[in-house]
Design an enzyme around this catalytic site. Structure first.
Site, mmCIF file in Angstrom:
data_model
loop_
_atom_site.group_PDB
_atom_site.id
_atom_site.type_symbol
_atom_site.label_atom_id
_atom_site.label_comp_id
_atom_site.label_asym_id
_atom_site.label_seq_id
_atom_site.Cartn_x
_atom_site.Cartn_y
_atom_site.Cartn_z
ATOM 1 C CB SER A 1 44.032 40.073 46.218
ATOM 2 O OG SER A 1 43.186 40.437 47.300
ATOM 3 C CE1 TYR B 1 41.336 43.872 43.074
ATOM 4 C CE2 TYR B 1 40.812 42.406 44.893
ATOM 5 C CZ TYR B 1 41.680 43.288 44.280
ATOM 6 O OH TYR B 1 42.891 43.574 44.869
#
Length: 328
Positions: free
Chosen positions: A196, A209
């Protein structure tokens, strides 16, 4: 301290400092010459349209997609099936898998699905063996599954942090260890690691995350070096780092400068990158030009750019933080 008695055998002469300097100079010249070639090759391939560029065929390849119950995973399953791949989807959501399978079979393609909790190492290994026995040798693994809680560090429970790490990065170790040996034996394979942009730039309310996505970047780069160092150049590795994706995973986030990416676009770009055997795929491409600023600019300037211009933390203020296992 005990010293070994001399055996009479002569030891090989140690290289002189002059020979070391010569070796470094020689290798540097070779590197510079190859660098010119690599840059020209990259520019050429960037300018050549995909329509006339050689693209790897996926017809008949067995492709495992984790997090295949929705979002990018479902789009990957559909688009890979259209290219003739034998798609195998994994997810913890049985209902989501049924929907993915229905979408694929409605278009006349075959697909296999397995309900598996990626946070459970033994379940991952057991499911991998089932795939090998029931579908066949896996040619491509796309580690797409991910989960996010959307809380600050002090709000996150210990269990939430552990779950994020188990799903977002530890599962990559188990899946790759399960499928990579067969790829090496056959001399063909591709490992796709879905990271990401949050794994390249730390993100507010994403200490878990972002931490795991930073880990995926390191995992990919280290795995790539291992494959190349051991001569497995036919086993490819691609790292995919997309911006926010409009799948509901980041529901409530309001980016200021760039809109969220659509799952169809992300899946199509990812597959295109894989078919080119690219090592890195960042979406959108403009983000890659921002990354060097993190190291080149003063830290206070970077923070002001993020906070005042991009309004990164503010965009995450309304993040609903739904717990979900899905791509992106």
């Amino acid at each position: 301290m005990k010293f070994e008695e001399p055996t009479g055998e002569s030891l090989p002469p140690r290289p002189s400092n002059l020979s070391k300097v010569f070796e470094v100079a020689r290798d540097t010249v070779i590197f510079l010459v190859l660098s010119c070639y690599y840059i020209l090759e990259s520019l050429f391939l960037t300018l050549v349209p995909n329509a006339i560029r050689p693209m790897k065929s996926l017809k008949g390849d067995v492709v495992v997609v984790t997090g295949g119950a929705g979002g990018v995973g479902r789009q990957l399953a559909l688009q890979l099936a259209r290219l003739g791949a034998k798609v195998v989807v994994w997810d913890i959501s049985s209902e989501g898998l049924k929907k993915t399978c229905a979408d694929v079979t409605d278009e006349g393609y075959e697909i296999a699905s397995y309900v598996v909790d990626l946070a459970d190492r033994e379940a991952v290994y057991a499911t991998a063996e089932r795939v090998k026995n029931e579908v066949g040798k896996v040619d491509m693994l796309i580690n797409n599954a991910g989960t996010v809680f959307g809380q600050t560090l002090l709000e996150l429970s210990d269990a939430a942090i552990e779950t994020t790490y188990k799903v977002n990065i530890l599962s990559h170790y188990w899946t790759v260890k399960a499928f990579l040996p067969d790829m090496i034996s056959s001399g063909k394979g591709h490992i796709v690691t879905v990271g990401s942009v949050a794994g390249l730039l730390g993100t507010y309310r994403c200490t878990d995350y972002s931490g795991t996505k930073f880990a995926t970047v390191g995992f990919h780069e280290a795995l790539f070096t291992e494959l190349r160092a051991h001569g497995h150049s036919s086993i490819h590795a691609t790292l995919v780092c997309p911006y926010y994706i409009n799948t509901g995973m980041f529901d409530g986030v309001t980016p200021r400068l760039m809109p969220m990416l659509e799952p169809q676009y992300v899946a199509a770009t990812m597959i295109e990158s894989v078919r080119k055997n690219e090592v890195n795929c960042i979406m959108p491409g403009s983000v890659r030009y921002l990354l060097p600023l993190k190291c080149l600019l003063p830290a206070k300037m970077c923070w002001d750019l993020m906070h005042r211009v991009m309004k990164g933390p503010q965009s995450m203020m309304e993040f609903k933080g739904k717990r979900k296992v899905a791509g992106g």
